[in-house]
Design a protein around this motif. Structure first.
Motif, short mmCIF file in Angstrom:
data_model
loop_
_atom_site.label_atom_id
_atom_site.label_comp_id
_atom_site.label_asym_id
_atom_site.label_seq_id
_atom_site.Cartn_x
_atom_site.Cartn_y
_atom_site.Cartn_z
N ALA A 195 -57.69 -77.91 -75.42
CA ALA A 195 -57.31 -79.63 -75.36
C ALA A 195 -55.99 -79.66 -74.91
O ALA A 195 -55.37 -78.76 -74.38
CB ALA A 195 -57.13 -79.90 -76.85
N GLY A 196 -55.77 -80.92 -74.57
CA GLY A 196 -54.52 -81.22 -74.01
C GLY A 196 -53.34 -81.02 -75.13
O GLY A 196 -53.87 -80.96 -76.12
N VAL A 197 -52.09 -81.16 -74.53
CA VAL A 197 -50.91 -80.68 -75.33
C VAL A 197 -49.98 -81.91 -75.26
O VAL A 197 -49.79 -82.48 -74.05
CB VAL A 197 -50.21 -79.33 -75.18
CG1 VAL A 197 -51.15 -78.27 -75.31
CG2 VAL A 197 -49.72 -79.24 -73.61
N PRO A 198 -49.20 -82.22 -76.33
CA PRO A 198 -49.57 -81.73 -77.71
C PRO A 198 -50.57 -82.12 -78.31
O PRO A 198 -51.26 -83.27 -78.11
CB PRO A 198 -48.25 -82.21 -78.50
CG PRO A 198 -47.93 -83.71 -77.71
CD PRO A 198 -48.16 -83.49 -76.33
N GLY A 233 -52.15 -71.26 -66.81
CA GLY A 233 -51.49 -72.18 -67.21
C GLY A 233 -50.37 -71.86 -68.35
O GLY A 233 -50.38 -70.64 -68.47
N GLU A 234 -49.59 -72.77 -68.77
CA GLU A 234 -48.47 -72.42 -69.89
C GLU A 234 -48.35 -73.62 -70.65
O GLU A 234 -48.75 -74.65 -70.14
CB GLU A 234 -47.39 -72.00 -69.23
CG GLU A 234 -46.42 -73.24 -68.52
CD GLU A 234 -45.30 -72.57 -67.75
OE1 GLU A 234 -44.43 -73.55 -67.67
OE2 GLU A 234 -45.18 -71.39 -67.61
N ILE A 235 -48.14 -73.28 -71.81
CA ILE A 235 -47.72 -74.42 -72.91
C ILE A 235 -46.08 -74.46 -73.03
O ILE A 235 -45.68 -73.19 -73.40
CB ILE A 235 -48.50 -74.17 -74.30
CG1 ILE A 235 -49.93 -74.25 -74.08
CG2 ILE A 235 -47.97 -75.19 -75.36
CD1 ILE A 235 -50.66 -73.83 -75.14
N ALA A 236 -45.46 -75.43 -72.35
CA ALA A 236 -44.10 -75.28 -72.37
C ALA A 236 -43.17 -75.14 -73.80
O ALA A 236 -43.91 -75.66 -74.75
CB ALA A 236 -43.50 -76.38 -71.64
N PRO A 247 -47.83 -68.38 -72.01
CA PRO A 247 -48.96 -68.36 -71.03
C PRO A 247 -50.34 -68.53 -71.72
O PRO A 247 -50.98 -67.85 -72.51
CB PRO A 247 -48.71 -66.91 -70.20
CG PRO A 247 -48.05 -66.26 -71.48
CD PRO A 247 -47.57 -67.15 -72.35
N THR A 248 -51.29 -69.26 -70.59
CA THR A 248 -52.85 -69.36 -71.22
C THR A 248 -53.52 -69.84 -70.03
O THR A 248 -53.10 -69.62 -68.99
CB THR A 248 -52.63 -70.54 -72.19
OG1 THR A 248 -54.02 -70.41 -72.91
CG2 THR A 248 -52.01 -71.94 -71.72
N ILE A 249 -54.74 -70.15 -70.13
CA ILE A 249 -55.42 -70.69 -69.16
C ILE A 249 -55.86 -72.19 -69.44
O ILE A 249 -55.82 -72.67 -70.39
CB ILE A 249 -56.91 -69.80 -69.08
CG1 ILE A 249 -57.73 -69.74 -70.32
CG2 ILE A 249 -56.68 -68.53 -68.67
CD1 ILE A 249 -58.84 -69.18 -70.41
#
Length: 321
Positions: A195-198, A233-236, A247-249
């Motif tokens: 899903a999108g973040v947050p 991708g990454e979640i800041a 770090p993620t996809i």
């Protein structure tokens, strides 16, 4: 069967509404991003339908709950939905008749209207669960999301990359909306979502003591090499309180329709999506709304565009970068 969940605007129940046809938008669970974004698109579509001469005249936008990407593709290709939000990788599988769509009639009829925003894979675990790497999920009670969701498809890919399968877990098949209580009382040690973040399902647990599991860089590289629509991708840091950069996809979320939709309606749908009114609704209505715009409308599109949408982009001189 898709659940009829939300009619937008105040038209239902009026004499004029009896002649209106629902324009059904497949979304996802209520705590995800698909559902609130789908509701905003439904509102904008209804507003556009009220304009004189619009090809959308006679429609009213309806956001419907669904299991997610796979179910939304089924709904679009079999006529239960006019449009749906779908991960780009799942859309590509449908178009090519691969994986879950190997024996699904007409799945190749799916067409893109636009790319919306990037979705990030998130593996949420309790900090006290003794899980610091994905390899340590073995034997743990983890929700992998519903069958029919894009999350479960990605979870299978990530587990395989670590030499695991779903059978190595003690899996549950719950939407994130139904995991909160089980995470809080310890019945569940983690859950996955794409899903999108947050995302509210994660944010609501900040007082419980949860974190996100990173995907190792070499694993990310191998996954992206095998699956062309998945990207690093990454979640800041700071997206979720107390959780470091992870770090993620990621993959883009697309708005898709059936190729049988008329060019005029597909054009009007695209036009409504990128109108000034919709832009304001999106920015005011959800943190990810500001990510949706013409400058990124063709990013990560994994299937052919509907000719009506293609004409809109041509008229507005929008091209892939």
């Amino acid at each position: 069967m898709l659940v009829f969940s939300s009619i937008v605007l105040n038209l239902w129940g009026t004499p004029e509404a009896s002649a209106l046809q629902p324009f059904r938008i497949g979304t996802g669970g209520r705590t995800g991003v698909y559902y609130p974004i789908g509701k905003i698109i439904a509102t904008s579509l209804t507003l556009a339908a009220n304009e004189n001469g619009s090809a959308l005249n006679g429609f009213i936008g309806v956001a419907q709950n669904a299991a997610g990407s796979i179910q939304n593709i089924h709904g679009v290709v079999n006529g239960e939905l006019e449009t749906g939000l779908v991960q780009a990788d799942i859309a590509a599988y449908a178009y090519k008749g691969e994986r879950d769509f190997a024996s699904v009639p007409n799945s190749a009829n799916v067409r893109a209207i636009a790319s919306l925003y990037s979705e990030k894979f998130q593996l949420v675990v309790r900090k006290d669960a003794g899980i610091s790497t994905i390899s340590e999920l073995k034997g743990k009670r983890i929700s992998v999301d519903e069958i029919g969701s894009g999350t479960k498809t990605i979870m299978d890919i990530v587990l395989k990359a670590y030499g695991l399968t779903e059978k190595d877990l003690l899996p549950l098949y719950l939407k994130p909306a139904f995991t909160e209580g089980k995470i809080r009382n310890g019945q569940l040690q983690g859950f996955a979502l794409m899903a999108g973040v947050p995302n509210v399902a994660v944010s609501k647990l900040s007082d419980t003591g949860v974190t996100l599991l990173p995907i190792a860089p070499e694993i990310i590289a191998n996954i992206c090499l095998q699956y062309q629509h998945l990207k690093p991708g990454e979640i800041a840091k700071g997206i979720y309180p107390g959780i470091p950069e992870t770090p993620t996809i990621e993959v883009y979320a697309l708005l898709v329709v059936n190729k049988s939709m008329s060019n005029e309606v597909a054009y009007a749908l695209t036009e409504a999506l990128f109108s000034n009114e919709t832009n304001k609704l999106l920015k005011d209505g959800h943190p990810l709304g500001k990510a949706i715009g013409l400058n990124s409308a063709l990013n990560g599109v994994s299937i052919p565009l509907h000719p009506g949408a293609m004409q809109y982009y041509s008229d507005h001189k929008v091209t892939t970068k």
